[in-house]
Design a protein around this motif. Sequence first.
Motif, PDB file in Angstrom:
ATOM      1  N   GLY A  78       0.297  -1.410  -0.003  1.00  0.00           N
ATOM      2  CA  GLY A  78      -0.254  -0.346  -0.126  1.00  0.00           C
ATOM      3  C   GLY A  78       1.069   1.078   0.235  1.00  0.00           C
ATOM      4  N   ALA A 103      -3.541  -7.252  -2.287  1.00  0.00           N
ATOM      5  CA  ALA A 103      -4.369  -6.857  -1.519  1.00  0.00           C
ATOM      6  C   ALA A 103      -5.152  -8.100  -0.357  1.00  0.00           C
ATOM      7  N   ASP A 139      -5.607  -5.126  10.079  1.00  0.00           N
ATOM      8  CA  ASP A 139      -5.167  -3.659   8.996  1.00  0.00           C
ATOM      9  C   ASP A 139      -5.280  -4.391   7.322  1.00  0.00           C
ATOM     10  N   SER A 140      -4.752  -5.985   7.202  1.00  0.00           N
ATOM     11  CA  SER A 140      -5.254  -6.385   5.819  1.00  0.00           C
ATOM     12  C   SER A 140      -7.038  -5.872   5.143  1.00  0.00           C
ATOM     13  N   SER A 154      -6.483  -2.728   4.676  1.00  0.00           N
ATOM     14  CA  SER A 154      -6.416  -1.829   3.051  1.00  0.00           C
ATOM     15  C   SER A 154      -6.661  -2.774   1.344  1.00  0.00           C
ATOM     16  N   LYS A 182      -9.817  -0.870   0.664  1.00  0.00           N
ATOM     17  CA  LYS A 182      -9.465   1.182   0.357  1.00  0.00           C
ATOM     18  C   LYS A 182      -9.365   0.555  -0.898  1.00  0.00           C
ATOM     19  N   GLU A 183      -8.580  -0.259  -1.237  1.00  0.00           N
ATOM     20  CA  GLU A 183      -7.964  -0.942  -2.405  1.00  0.00           C
ATOM     21  C   GLU A 183      -9.489  -1.240  -3.731  1.00  0.00           C
ATOM     22  N   ASN A 196      -9.016   4.202  -2.991  1.00  0.00           N
ATOM     23  CA  ASN A 196      -7.613   4.147  -3.107  1.00  0.00           C
ATOM     24  C   ASN A 196      -7.529   4.294  -4.775  1.00  0.00           C
TER      25      ASN A 196
END
Length: 269
Positions: free
Chosen positions: A75, A126, A151-152, A155, A158-159, A163
């Motif tokens: 990321g 991701a 956390d993964s 991410s 968000k991807e 993002n």
Amino acid sequence: MKKFLLIGLVILIGSNAIALSGVAYNRIGAVTSELTLTERELGLPYNSGMNKENSGILFGMNWRTATRVENAYNGYNSHEAEVTQAQLLALGFEVPDNEYYGAQSRQLYWALEFDGALHTAEITKAELRYQAALETYTQQPNENNLRLKDDSLVSLKKEKLTNSRLFFVKAALDYESLAAEFSGQDNMLFVKGLAKPYYNVNNNSYRLLLRELLVSNIMVPLEYSEDLSGLSRLGYQDITAPRYTVDIKWGSRLEPWITNVTNKQLGSE
């Protein structure tokens, strides 16, 4: 006194005339790129939503560099590209060594890919990272593995949702060679940007530091400002679908202008 005022007025009028002629020239001739971007690629300014009047809104362009093919998802947006000696020479640079940190930036033409294979690859990486973290937590459910799993997942979300999907692909000395190389790909954007090389002593490689776009902010015309009224800039932790779309064209000077803004919450056009 009147003489100086007159000189100042002439300079002001002359400067405005030059600026307006540049804008007009950019929009004459063929459009070099045309995309519909979203809040993911065009962020609101930090003070958006604080003022009642949204006149003078500037979108900030968000672009990225992809994770290296051999690396796992992290990321991190390095804004760097690995290049060879031959590629640096072709771009007009001297071959740098470990004392080449003082190299001057050079204006180059950049090709950026929007919502294509590079973004798909980031989502895949991701997802793999999240699945690996989930499996590790399932087998060893402790606080550290729980944090890595969460956390993964953030991410990955968000991807998929927030993002930017605008990725740097290649730099060149001229626009024509990039346009020819990516002819037929309607998701490509060609812009001007500043870059400088350096030598990475840790892995014995050459890198191109992609410093900034020459036009990194895009003014929202007054007629569309009302469509963004009341919207605040999303925070780093916000994970939500884009709230607006923006139709943009890039002209002969590779400079953008907005042709439409749609607030998806209002459904306005």
